[in-house]
Every structure is written in structure tokens, then in C-alpha cells.
Design an enzyme around this catalytic site. Sequence first.
Site, short mmCIF file in Angstrom:
data_model
loop_
_atom_site.label_atom_id
_atom_site.label_comp_id
_atom_site.label_asym_id
_atom_site.label_seq_id
_atom_site.Cartn_x
_atom_site.Cartn_y
_atom_site.Cartn_z
N ASP A 9 0.28 -2.52 0.37
CA ASP A 9 -0.23 -2.35 -1.00
C ASP A 9 0.72 -1.40 -1.75
O ASP A 9 0.99 -0.29 -1.27
CB ASP A 9 -1.65 -1.77 -0.95
N ASP A 103 -0.15 -7.01 -6.06
CA ASP A 103 0.61 -5.98 -5.34
C ASP A 103 0.19 -5.80 -3.88
O ASP A 103 0.43 -4.77 -3.28
CB ASP A 103 0.55 -4.64 -6.09
N GLU A 104 -0.43 -6.83 -3.30
CA GLU A 104 -0.94 -6.71 -1.93
C GLU A 104 -0.65 -7.96 -1.12
O GLU A 104 -0.79 -9.07 -1.65
CB GLU A 104 -2.47 -6.72 -1.97
N1 DCP Z 1 -5.26 -3.29 -12.14
C1 DCP Z 1 -5.86 -3.52 -13.40
N2 DCP Z 1 -7.20 -3.23 -13.59
C2 DCP Z 1 -7.95 -2.72 -12.59
C3 DCP Z 1 -7.36 -2.47 -11.32
C4 DCP Z 1 -6.01 -2.76 -11.13
O1 DCP Z 1 -5.18 -4.00 -14.31
N3 DCP Z 1 -9.25 -2.43 -12.81
C5 DCP Z 1 -3.83 -3.57 -11.96
C6 DCP Z 1 -2.98 -2.31 -12.18
C7 DCP Z 1 -2.53 -1.91 -10.79
C8 DCP Z 1 -2.50 -3.23 -10.04
O2 DCP Z 1 -3.51 -4.04 -10.65
O3 DCP Z 1 -1.27 -1.24 -10.81
C9 DCP Z 1 -2.73 -3.10 -8.55
O4 DCP Z 1 -4.04 -2.61 -8.29
P1 DCP Z 1 -4.35 -1.54 -7.17
O5 DCP Z 1 -5.83 -1.52 -7.00
O6 DCP Z 1 -3.50 -1.79 -5.96
O7 DCP Z 1 -3.94 -0.14 -7.85
P2 DCP Z 1 -2.55 0.59 -7.92
O8 DCP Z 1 -1.47 -0.18 -7.23
O9 DCP Z 1 -2.26 0.92 -9.33
O10 DCP Z 1 -2.84 1.95 -7.17
P3 DCP Z 1 -2.98 2.23 -5.59
O11 DCP Z 1 -1.89 3.20 -5.28
O12 DCP Z 1 -4.33 2.81 -5.40
O13 DCP Z 1 -2.81 0.91 -4.88
MG MG Z 2 -1.69 -0.89 -5.28
#
Ligand code: DCP
Ligand code: MG
Length: 348
Positions: A9, A103-104
Site C-alpha cells: 500500500d 494504490d494497493e
Molecule cells: N482516497 C480518496 N478518498 C478517500 C480515501 C482515499 O480520494 N476517502 C484516495 C487518496 C489516497 C488514495 O485514495 O491517496 C489511497 O487511499 P489510502 O486509503 O491508501 O490512503 P493513502 O495512500 O493516502 O494513505 P495511507 O498511507 O494511509 O495508505
Molecule cells: Mg495508501
Amino acid sequence: MKRNIIHIDIDAFYASVEEVENENLRGKPVAVGGVSDRSIIATVNYKARRYNLHSAMPIFMAKSLCPDLIIVKSDMKKYRKKSREIFSLIKSYCKNIEKVSIDECYLDISDKKDPVGFAYMLKKKIHEKFGLTVSIGLSYNKFLAKLASDWRKPDGFMIISEADMPDILYNLDIKKIKGIGEKSQAKLRNIGINKVEDLIKLDEEFLVDMFGKMGSEIYLRIRGIDNRPVETKRIRKSMGVERTFLDTNDEELLKSYLDNYSKELAADLEKENRAFKTLTLKMKDSEFKIRTFSKSFLNPIKSYQDIYKHSIEIFEKNYNKKKLRLMGISASNLVDFDIFQLSFKDLY
Ligand code: DCP
Ligand code: MG
């Protein structure tokens, strides 16, 4: 045979992409999202998380918690492109890849002699090429690999072996188990069930009564059992976008979400060369009641304009003015657009 599965992730994905691109952002609290006060945050970097900012929070609230916050307008096209590049790098080292979101992904690396070394190598390659950090979980099934990748974010690496499993799992709060929503959590806490070690005392029947089909899944997961394979070629039956946001009954705001979803769904369809015949709108209100409404078309659609028009139509016809906390649209009855064009040409 025991498998080795990793879950990867990317850390603070959209915000990290922006930070790599613009060095003025580094070391500062950064949010990515809409820029107006009424819009919401897609994600924040780890610096901003220190101020308790998170995804789906309205911009005005984020600004009040963190006045120095830098807000960058989200650019989905850029993040999708980056995501494709990262996955193709990963794929060059392991073909058994299942992408689960932007992103996963999961990898089945049972054939690798040194799974730990492989995971570190991937972290290094991704960082060298893209300047991004990822968190990786390694375990013997998908459920535990995902739990592990979440454990030491950001830039984390965590292994859950069969011997570690009971200690890690039994101490977990029930909110960490997928499928246990807020309402069920409250019910369980009421009867003194807060951790997996309490939940494990319940028999399968009880869980099925409470959660339906999901109950059996929960029964197995909390025992560390998950036999799902890493699905390299997943044939998708539907594609969709949904988000949780702060409860609102502001129709203009809700329509602006539908506008964003339509753009995202159209871009996903375009990427996979698909069109579809059924559009479904899902609305979850602040009391967690879910309502869905569908509309089907004789001729498949795929454009942003068509998706937006029909989403709005379904919304206007069915919205009951209650405050919503989640909305989503999905496309089903998917058709391969090339085939559709071909048969269309053949007919005329
Ligand atoms: N995303 C979004 N709205 C949300 C959750 C996520 O648009 N409610 C988008 C932005 C994030 C991406 O999806 O960058 C990936 O989601 P993640 O849950 O993996 O969150 P992040 O990668 O940003 O943070 P983490 O370090 O917790 O994985
Ligand atoms: Mg993420």
C-alpha cells in the site's frame, strides 16, 4: 501448501506524488482535494496527520485544525498514470499480482526463495524510481498480509507468521475487522465484546445471524483463516466509485460529488475499454440505512456526460432529503467496447 503473500500500500499516495513533484511542499502539512472550503480532502501527508486531519474531512475543518495546511488540487489523471507505472514496475518482478485499488495490490510470492529480501528489494526499487514509500505486509494469506501492511505505516514492513498470528489477532479491536460496521460494533460492545479474543468465543451461527453471509467470513478471518487466492486475472462484473463524507443534505454538494464520481467512472471504463448497460446509485444516510436505485439502458453507455446525466436523474427522482454519509455509483452489465462497436457496425 503454505503460501507467502504480500500486500503493498503506497503511503499517503496522492499527497506523496505531489510532494515528489514539488519540493516546496516537503516537510510541510499537505492535503490533496478540492480547493474550495466546501469540498473534501482526498488524503493528507503524514505531517498533516499529526493535526488529526484525514481523508473525507471538509477543507474548512482541516484549515481550522491546521492553519498552515497547504492544499493541492487533486489531479486524478496524474495519480492514475503514476499508479499504472508503479504496478508495471512491480509486475516486472512478480507476475502474480492482484491490483485492488489505485494504490494497493497483493502478490503471491510463494515461488520466491527469499520473501523478506524480495519485499525489501521492491520497497527499494519503488523508492529509487518514483521517490515514494510503500508499506508492505507479508503473511500466509491475504487478510493477514493486509493487516500487516497497515501495521507500521508509513514506510513499514511487517511479517505475520503462523506463530505470531494469535498474539496479533486476538488483541485487535473489533473495529479493525472488515465487515463489522459501526452499528454492529456498538451492539457487540454492549455485550462486552471489544476485542477479537472476545469475538472468538461466539459461534458461527451467532455471527451469521448478526452479519448474514459475511458472518462466516468473519468467523474464519478472526481465526487467521483466509483461503482466497491472489487473483491475477479478475473478470470484473461491475465497476464503481463510492466515498464516505461528512453527513450532508446539501443537494448542490451531493450533485458535485456525483459529477466527480462520473468523471472517475468514465476514466476507469475508458482505461478498460468497457461500456455498460446498468447504472446504480447507492445512498447511505446518517442512520446507516442504505438505499440503491438502478437504471438500465438498451444501448451501452460509457461517457462522462451520459453517466453524469443519468446519475443526476436517478438522484433527483429518489433522493429523500435525508442527510447522507456515503454515496456511490456503479456500472454493471459491462460490455467490452470493441465488441460492442463491432456488432454495432455489423448491424448497420
Ligand atoms: N482516497 C480518496 N478518498 C478517500 C480515501 C482515499 O480520494 N476517502 C484516495 C487518496 C489516497 C488514495 O485514495 O491517496 C489511497 O487511499 P489510502 O486509503 O491508501 O490512503 P493513502 O495512500 O493516502 O494513505 P495511507 O498511507 O494511509 O495508505
Ligand atoms: Mg495508501
